[in-house]
Scaffold this motif. Structure first.
Motif, PDB file in Angstrom:
ATOM      1  N   MET A  16       4.412  -9.440 -49.885  1.00  0.00           N
ATOM      2  CA  MET A  16       5.378  -9.154 -48.868  1.00  0.00           C
ATOM      3  C   MET A  16       4.854  -9.878 -47.591  1.00  0.00           C
ATOM      4  O   MET A  16       5.844 -10.655 -46.853  1.00  0.00           O
ATOM      5  N   ARG A  17       3.523  -9.952 -47.402  1.00  0.00           N
ATOM      6  CA  ARG A  17       2.999 -10.321 -46.285  1.00  0.00           C
ATOM      7  C   ARG A  17       3.142 -12.008 -46.276  1.00  0.00           C
ATOM      8  O   ARG A  17       3.673 -12.659 -45.317  1.00  0.00           O
TER       9      ARG A  17
ATOM     10  N   ILE B   5       4.809   0.904 -47.910  1.00  0.00           N
ATOM     11  CA  ILE B   5       4.556   0.731 -49.258  1.00  0.00           C
ATOM     12  C   ILE B   5       4.049   1.840 -50.087  1.00  0.00           C
ATOM     13  O   ILE B   5       2.731   1.949 -49.702  1.00  0.00           O
TER      14      ILE B   5
ATOM     15  N   VAL C 240       9.224   0.623 -51.763  1.00  0.00           N
ATOM     16  CA  VAL C 240       9.224  -0.054 -50.374  1.00  0.00           C
ATOM     17  C   VAL C 240      10.166   0.962 -49.746  1.00  0.00           C
ATOM     18  O   VAL C 240      11.564   0.911 -50.060  1.00  0.00           O
TER      19      VAL C 240
ATOM     20  N   ILE D 123       3.763  -5.675 -42.527  1.00  0.00           N
ATOM     21  CA  ILE D 123       3.385  -4.381 -42.925  1.00  0.00           C
ATOM     22  C   ILE D 123       1.983  -3.773 -42.415  1.00  0.00           C
ATOM     23  O   ILE D 123       1.081  -4.575 -42.587  1.00  0.00           O
TER      24      ILE D 123
ATOM     25  N   ALA E 157       2.291  -5.271 -51.049  1.00  0.00           N
ATOM     26  CA  ALA E 157       2.114  -5.431 -49.447  1.00  0.00           C
ATOM     27  C   ALA E 157       1.565  -7.064 -49.202  1.00  0.00           C
ATOM     28  O   ALA E 157       2.115  -7.603 -48.298  1.00  0.00           O
TER      29      ALA E 157
ATOM     30  N   ALA F 189       0.098  -0.750 -54.528  1.00  0.00           N
ATOM     31  CA  ALA F 189       0.617  -0.857 -52.902  1.00  0.00           C
ATOM     32  C   ALA F 189       0.124  -2.019 -52.329  1.00  0.00           C
ATOM     33  O   ALA F 189       1.004  -2.807 -51.781  1.00  0.00           O
ATOM     34  N   GLU F 190      -1.144  -2.280 -52.364  1.00  0.00           N
ATOM     35  CA  GLU F 190      -2.033  -3.173 -51.658  1.00  0.00           C
ATOM     36  C   GLU F 190      -1.396  -4.615 -52.189  1.00  0.00           C
ATOM     37  O   GLU F 190      -1.191  -5.669 -51.453  1.00  0.00           O
TER      38      GLU F 190
ATOM     39  N   ASP G 137       0.617   1.901 -43.497  1.00  0.00           N
ATOM     40  CA  ASP G 137       1.794   2.220 -43.969  1.00  0.00           C
ATOM     41  C   ASP G 137       1.770   1.864 -45.663  1.00  0.00           C
ATOM     42  O   ASP G 137       2.615   1.947 -46.285  1.00  0.00           O
ATOM     43  N   VAL G 138       0.278   1.388 -45.955  1.00  0.00           N
ATOM     44  CA  VAL G 138       0.414   1.172 -47.623  1.00  0.00           C
ATOM     45  C   VAL G 138      -0.482   1.959 -48.150  1.00  0.00           C
ATOM     46  O   VAL G 138      -1.478   2.246 -47.926  1.00  0.00           O
TER      47      VAL G 138
ATOM     48  N   ASP H 299      -1.419  -1.766 -41.920  1.00  0.00           N
ATOM     49  CA  ASP H 299      -2.190  -1.327 -43.020  1.00  0.00           C
ATOM     50  C   ASP H 299      -2.219  -0.019 -43.393  1.00  0.00           C
ATOM     51  O   ASP H 299      -2.219   0.549 -44.499  1.00  0.00           O
TER      52      ASP H 299
END
Lengths: 194, 144
Positions: free
Chosen positions: A153-154, A125, A191, A160, A150, A146-147, A164-165, A162
């Protein structure tokens, strides 16, 4: 069976190659050809910039030749390149708010539906900003974006990691537009399947 | 919504960008591929995270596909030995430099963001030569 024989034949061709060499090929993603240079200290670079150009690598002067067609062994090797990263861009974030529409959630679900066909896949992300405002603030805002995506999405069931954000800040916008330019296309989150 | 934004800001502050050891990942892989790291041998599998200095070794019939952090993609062919000598990449600025060496076998590459950092920031070494990669797809073969 045919494919196995082809792969074996290509492997044998490559392993039995007659000396070291580099071959420039058409871009695997259809992009511009680019170039590869043989760098030699104190001498002019030997540059390959045409499709199917090949240079024999020796300690002496590199020898360049033009192949008439692509070597099937090279195509076979490149068939093992992992697929290119695939981004889905989400834009239209109101300033200071983090919200994804039902349509965007559906887009994400559709984008991530083929994950299992990509071995070792990773979902990244990446948040971005335009180039208005300070570098520090934009880094912070892009990370928040981004957070925020994420987190949503979570909640929707996606896993996801951490690390990768990532807040990408304003750097892409500066490269494209210069500094201090408002541009909604860069107030976005990608994404990315890699 | 304001509370949510504040919460996200606090989370963002806590999540500093860690110094990642990971420089790439193994994607598609057959059996018979090994990664040598600090003298230890690791059997390659999809999703394995690669680190600077790793050596990828393939057997006679094996192959492996790798995606690096800058989106450079590599295919390592049979009977190959490839070392990820140096790799530095700033994920935010999308700039860096890398040096990869191939001692034997074949290596197919489609370059990624590092080549856009500057001229010859991505290099590939063979036993006799050094290549500067300027944004492209190519194959290197070394008889070893």
């Amino acid at each position: 069976m045919t494919r196995t024989l082809l792969a074996l034949s290509a492997a044998l061709t490559l392993s039995a190659c007659v000396g070291d060499r580099v071959t420039l090929l058409s871009h695997s993603d259809g992009g511009p050809i680019g170039s590869v240079a043989v760098l030699q200290e104190g001498k002019e670079d030997t540059v390959l910039d045409t499709e199917n150009q090949q240079v024999r690598l020796t300690r002496g002067t590199p020898r360049v030749r033009q192949l008439n067609e692509a070597n099937p062994a090279h195509s076979e090797l490149l068939s093992y390149l992992p697929p290119a990263p695939s981004p889905l861009g989400l834009t239209g974030f109101p300033t200071g708010e983090m919200h994804l529409s039902a349509e965007q959630i559906a887009q994400i679900r559709a984008h991530l539906s083929g994950l299992e066909s990509r071995p070792g896949y990773q979902v990244l992300i990446r948040g971005y900003t335009d180039s208005e405002g300070s570098e520090e603030l934009n880094s912070q805002v892009s990370q928040q974006r981004a957070e925020g995506v994420a987190a949503i999405m979570r909640e929707a069931g996606f896993e996801i990691a951490d690390e990768d954000v990532v807040g990408m800040g304003e750097y892409s916008a500066i490269r494209a537009n210069g500094d201090e330019v408002a541009d909604g296309n860069y107030r976005r989150v990608d994404v990315v399947i890699r | 919504m304001r509370k949510f934004s504040i919460l996200i800001a606090a989370m963002a502050a806590l999540v500093a960008q860690p110094a990642l050891a990971e420089i790439g990942r193994i994607k598609n892989v057959t059996s018979g591929v090994q990664v040598i790291r600090d003298g230890r041998t690791i059997t390659a599998r999809s999703g394995l995270r690669l680190e600077e200095g790793d050596v990828i070794v393939t057997s006679r019939r094996s192959r492996v596909g790798i995606t690096m952090s800058d989106d450079t993609r590599m295919a390592v062919g049979p009977s190959s030995r490839v070392k990820l000598d140096e790799y530095q990449y700033d994920r935010r600025r999308q700039t860096g430099r890398s040096v990869t060496s191939i001692n034997r076998g074949s290596l197919g590459v489609t370059s990624g963001n590092i080549t856009r950092s500057g001229r010859d920031r991505m290099r590939v070494r063979t036993p006799t030569s050094t290549l500067g990669v300027r944004g492209t797809t190519f194959v290197v073969e070394v008889s070893g």
